[in-house]
Design a protein around this motif. Structure first.
Motif, PDB file in Angstrom:
ATOM      1  N   PRO A  17       7.995   5.373  13.316  1.00  0.00           N
ATOM      2  CA  PRO A  17       7.755   6.366  12.257  1.00  0.00           C
ATOM      3  C   PRO A  17       8.653   6.184  11.037  1.00  0.00           C
ATOM      4  O   PRO A  17       8.280   6.546   9.921  1.00  0.00           O
ATOM      5  CB  PRO A  17       8.041   7.697  12.964  1.00  0.00           C
ATOM      6  CG  PRO A  17       7.811   7.419  14.411  1.00  0.00           C
ATOM      7  CD  PRO A  17       8.256   6.008  14.619  1.00  0.00           C
ATOM      8  N   ASN A  18       9.845   5.630  11.234  1.00  0.00           N
ATOM      9  CA  ASN A  18      10.813   5.503  10.138  1.00  0.00           C
ATOM     10  C   ASN A  18      10.849   4.100   9.532  1.00  0.00           C
ATOM     11  O   ASN A  18      11.691   3.826   8.687  1.00  0.00           O
ATOM     12  CB  ASN A  18      12.206   5.877  10.642  1.00  0.00           C
ATOM     13  CG  ASN A  18      12.264   7.308  11.135  1.00  0.00           C
ATOM     14  OD1 ASN A  18      11.684   8.203  10.528  1.00  0.00           O
ATOM     15  ND2 ASN A  18      12.955   7.521  12.258  1.00  0.00           N
ATOM     16  N   ASN A  19       9.971   3.225   9.969  1.00  0.00           N
ATOM     17  CA  ASN A  19      10.005   1.839   9.520  1.00  0.00           C
ATOM     18  C   ASN A  19       8.767   1.524   8.695  1.00  0.00           C
ATOM     19  O   ASN A  19       7.648   1.633   9.184  1.00  0.00           O
ATOM     20  CB  ASN A  19      10.076   0.900  10.728  1.00  0.00           C
ATOM     21  CG  ASN A  19      10.338  -0.536  10.311  1.00  0.00           C
ATOM     22  OD1 ASN A  19      10.884  -0.795   9.253  1.00  0.00           O
ATOM     23  ND2 ASN A  19       9.934  -1.473  11.149  1.00  0.00           N
ATOM     24  N   GLU A  20       8.955   1.163   7.428  1.00  0.00           N
ATOM     25  CA  GLU A  20       7.837   0.776   6.580  1.00  0.00           C
ATOM     26  C   GLU A  20       7.513  -0.695   6.775  1.00  0.00           C
ATOM     27  O   GLU A  20       8.403  -1.542   6.825  1.00  0.00           O
ATOM     28  CB  GLU A  20       8.168   1.017   5.104  1.00  0.00           C
ATOM     29  CG  GLU A  20       7.993   2.438   4.648  1.00  0.00           C
ATOM     30  CD  GLU A  20       7.920   2.533   3.131  1.00  0.00           C
ATOM     31  OE1 GLU A  20       6.897   2.139   2.546  1.00  0.00           O
ATOM     32  OE2 GLU A  20       8.905   2.981   2.537  1.00  0.00           O
ATOM     33  N   LEU A  21       6.216  -0.988   6.853  1.00  0.00           N
ATOM     34  CA  LEU A  21       5.739  -2.362   6.915  1.00  0.00           C
ATOM     35  C   LEU A  21       4.874  -2.636   5.689  1.00  0.00           C
ATOM     36  O   LEU A  21       3.985  -1.835   5.362  1.00  0.00           O
ATOM     37  CB  LEU A  21       4.899  -2.603   8.178  1.00  0.00           C
ATOM     38  CG  LEU A  21       5.616  -3.069   9.446  1.00  0.00           C
ATOM     39  CD1 LEU A  21       6.524  -1.974   9.974  1.00  0.00           C
ATOM     40  CD2 LEU A  21       4.617  -3.496  10.506  1.00  0.00           C
ATOM     41  N   LYS A  22       5.148  -3.745   5.022  1.00  0.00           N
ATOM     42  CA  LYS A  22       4.345  -4.152   3.878  1.00  0.00           C
ATOM     43  C   LYS A  22       3.918  -5.599   4.076  1.00  0.00           C
ATOM     44  O   LYS A  22       4.655  -6.406   4.650  1.00  0.00           O
ATOM     45  CB  LYS A  22       5.126  -3.996   2.566  1.00  0.00           C
ATOM     46  CG  LYS A  22       5.497  -2.542   2.274  1.00  0.00           C
ATOM     47  CD  LYS A  22       6.105  -2.362   0.888  1.00  0.00           C
ATOM     48  CE  LYS A  22       6.422  -0.888   0.630  1.00  0.00           C
ATOM     49  NZ  LYS A  22       6.926  -0.656  -0.749  1.00  0.00           N
ATOM     50  N   LEU A  23       2.716  -5.918   3.612  1.00  0.00           N
ATOM     51  CA  LEU A  23       2.123  -7.232   3.823  1.00  0.00           C
ATOM     52  C   LEU A  23       1.789  -7.866   2.481  1.00  0.00           C
ATOM     53  O   LEU A  23       1.218  -7.215   1.610  1.00  0.00           O
ATOM     54  CB  LEU A  23       0.842  -7.077   4.654  1.00  0.00           C
ATOM     55  CG  LEU A  23      -0.049  -8.305   4.825  1.00  0.00           C
ATOM     56  CD1 LEU A  23       0.645  -9.372   5.671  1.00  0.00           C
ATOM     57  CD2 LEU A  23      -1.386  -7.910   5.457  1.00  0.00           C
ATOM     58  N   GLU A  24       2.156  -9.139   2.323  1.00  0.00           N
ATOM     59  CA  GLU A  24       1.707  -9.903   1.155  1.00  0.00           C
ATOM     60  C   GLU A  24       0.852 -11.061   1.641  1.00  0.00           C
ATOM     61  O   GLU A  24       1.289 -11.884   2.447  1.00  0.00           O
ATOM     62  CB  GLU A  24       2.870 -10.425   0.314  1.00  0.00           C
ATOM     63  CG  GLU A  24       2.365 -11.170  -0.923  1.00  0.00           C
ATOM     64  CD  GLU A  24       3.430 -11.480  -1.955  1.00  0.00           C
ATOM     65  OE1 GLU A  24       3.102 -12.189  -2.929  1.00  0.00           O
ATOM     66  OE2 GLU A  24       4.577 -11.011  -1.808  1.00  0.00           O
ATOM     67  N   ILE A  25      -0.363 -11.124   1.131  1.00  0.00           N
ATOM     68  CA  ILE A  25      -1.332 -12.146   1.527  1.00  0.00           C
ATOM     69  C   ILE A  25      -1.372 -13.231   0.462  1.00  0.00           C
ATOM     70  O   ILE A  25      -1.663 -12.959  -0.700  1.00  0.00           O
ATOM     71  CB  ILE A  25      -2.723 -11.512   1.715  1.00  0.00           C
ATOM     72  CG1 ILE A  25      -2.702 -10.522   2.878  1.00  0.00           C
ATOM     73  CG2 ILE A  25      -3.780 -12.583   1.940  1.00  0.00           C
ATOM     74  CD1 ILE A  25      -3.977  -9.724   3.038  1.00  0.00           C
ATOM     75  N   GLY A  26      -1.072 -14.466   0.872  1.00  0.00           N
ATOM     76  CA  GLY A  26      -1.061 -15.579  -0.069  1.00  0.00           C
ATOM     77  C   GLY A  26       0.086 -15.469  -1.044  1.00  0.00           C
ATOM     78  O   GLY A  26      -0.125 -15.267  -2.246  1.00  0.00           O
ATOM     79  N   PHE A  27       1.323 -15.598  -0.533  1.00  0.00           N
ATOM     80  CA  PHE A  27       2.486 -15.325  -1.398  1.00  0.00           C
ATOM     81  C   PHE A  27       2.904 -16.500  -2.275  1.00  0.00           C
ATOM     82  O   PHE A  27       3.873 -16.410  -3.016  1.00  0.00           O
ATOM     83  CB  PHE A  27       3.674 -14.829  -0.568  1.00  0.00           C
ATOM     84  CG  PHE A  27       4.141 -15.749   0.538  1.00  0.00           C
ATOM     85  CD1 PHE A  27       4.803 -16.926   0.269  1.00  0.00           C
ATOM     86  CD2 PHE A  27       3.919 -15.403   1.868  1.00  0.00           C
ATOM     87  CE1 PHE A  27       5.257 -17.755   1.282  1.00  0.00           C
ATOM     88  CE2 PHE A  27       4.372 -16.222   2.905  1.00  0.00           C
ATOM     89  CZ  PHE A  27       5.042 -17.405   2.608  1.00  0.00           C
ATOM     90  N   PRO A  77      15.590  -3.359   1.400  1.00  0.00           N
ATOM     91  CA  PRO A  77      16.132  -3.970   2.623  1.00  0.00           C
ATOM     92  C   PRO A  77      15.763  -3.233   3.904  1.00  0.00           C
ATOM     93  O   PRO A  77      15.876  -3.813   4.995  1.00  0.00           O
ATOM     94  CB  PRO A  77      17.650  -3.940   2.389  1.00  0.00           C
ATOM     95  CG  PRO A  77      17.861  -2.864   1.366  1.00  0.00           C
ATOM     96  CD  PRO A  77      16.660  -2.892   0.489  1.00  0.00           C
ATOM     97  N   THR A  78      15.310  -1.990   3.816  1.00  0.00           N
ATOM     98  CA  THR A  78      14.930  -1.253   5.026  1.00  0.00           C
ATOM     99  C   THR A  78      13.437  -1.364   5.334  1.00  0.00           C
ATOM    100  O   THR A  78      12.959  -0.793   6.320  1.00  0.00           O
ATOM    101  CB  THR A  78      15.304   0.233   4.901  1.00  0.00           C
ATOM    102  OG1 THR A  78      14.598   0.804   3.794  1.00  0.00           O
ATOM    103  CG2 THR A  78      16.809   0.394   4.698  1.00  0.00           C
ATOM    104  N   ASN A 134      20.669 -14.340   3.033  1.00  0.00           N
ATOM    105  CA  ASN A 134      20.850 -13.698   4.337  1.00  0.00           C
ATOM    106  C   ASN A 134      19.868 -12.541   4.524  1.00  0.00           C
ATOM    107  O   ASN A 134      20.242 -11.433   4.905  1.00  0.00           O
ATOM    108  CB  ASN A 134      22.296 -13.207   4.502  1.00  0.00           C
ATOM    109  CG  ASN A 134      22.614 -12.841   5.942  1.00  0.00           C
ATOM    110  OD1 ASN A 134      22.042 -13.399   6.888  1.00  0.00           O
ATOM    111  ND2 ASN A 134      23.520 -11.908   6.138  1.00  0.00           N
ATOM    112  N   ILE A 135      18.611 -12.816   4.261  1.00  0.00           N
ATOM    113  CA  ILE A 135      17.562 -11.793   4.331  1.00  0.00           C
ATOM    114  C   ILE A 135      17.155 -11.567   5.788  1.00  0.00           C
ATOM    115  O   ILE A 135      16.901 -12.512   6.531  1.00  0.00           O
ATOM    116  CB  ILE A 135      16.346 -12.216   3.482  1.00  0.00           C
ATOM    117  CG1 ILE A 135      16.748 -12.259   2.004  1.00  0.00           C
ATOM    118  CG2 ILE A 135      15.163 -11.280   3.695  1.00  0.00           C
ATOM    119  CD1 ILE A 135      15.700 -12.865   1.098  1.00  0.00           C
TER     120      ILE A 135
END
Length: 223
Positions: free
Chosen positions: A55-65, A79-80, A104-105
């Motif tokens: 619930p506290n973790n955002e997920l984002k997707l980039e297609i064809g970066f 960073p979160t 250091n990502i």
């Protein structure tokens, strides 16, 4: 309807017409070494994605970066948030791996393959943002069937958005492709607006396009 589909791997017979030109030769020894040494540690197995969902973790997707500059800038600014980058070309993946090591990502995972195969394997309602920046417009009419953006693709993406305020961001500098996307969303009744978001980050491709005097359109598409 959103559901997990048939599981696909890179070795399976492709279900989709490729939306990319088949070229994947790595440039330079350093990139080959990065792929061999580091890609495994940052590769996402779609079947394991639920480990990162909370619930506290955002997920984002980039297609064809592409070269990865947008993906890395986003990851550094947020960073979160966990960013999943999907790219077919190993040179772009090597660029991201290099940046991961340099800065250091810790919040980037990578998928080397067709994004549609990834999307069919992950659960519904997980991404707060999906980026599709400057996909190949396949300008010739006989190649339009290879365009990544279609009603089927948009509905697949929309099923993966977390909430009604989550967005798919599609950008293109190709006038005909922009008109095609606009008509597609209007005719299907999909909720969308045409505007550049407040937190827009320029991509390397966009800067090259601007230097040629080309403008671009951003489509924000909702669940």
């Amino acid at each position: 309807m959103c559901a997990k589909g048939i599981l696909y791997t890179n070795s399976d017979k492709p279900r989709y017409l490729p939306s990319f030109v088949k070229r994947n030769r790595l440039k330079g020894t350093a990139r080959k070494e990065l792929i061999n040494s580091d890609l495994g540690a940052f590769s996402l197995n779609p079947q394991d994605i639920e480990e990162y969902i909370s619930p506290n973790n955002e997920l984002k997707l980039e297609i064809g970066f592409g070269d990865g500059s947008h993906l890395i800038k986003r990851a550094l600014l947020e960073p979160t948030t966990l960013f999943i980058g999907c790219e077919i070309y190993l040179n772009g993946i090597a660029n991201v791996l290099k940046a991961i090591g340099r800065y250091n990502i810790k919040n980037v995972m990578l998928f080397n393959g067709d994004a549609r195969n990834l999307l069919e394997q992950v659960p519904c309602n997980i991404f707060t943002t999906i980026y599709v920046l400057f996909p190949d417009p396949w300008p010739k009419k006989k190649h339009h069937k290879r365009r990544l953006v279609s009603l089927e693709f948009l509905n697949l993406l929309r099923g993966k958005l977390k909430t009604n305020s989550s967005t798919i961001l599609i950008a293109t500098d190709h006038q005909d492709y922009a008109l095609y996307i606009q008509r597609l969303v209007e005719n299907s009744g999909i909720k969308s607006v045409i505007r550049k978001p407040d937190d827009w980050i320029e991509t390397k491709y966009q800067m090259k396009s601007a230097a040629l005097g080309l403008d671009f359109k951003c489509f924000l598409i909702y669940k």
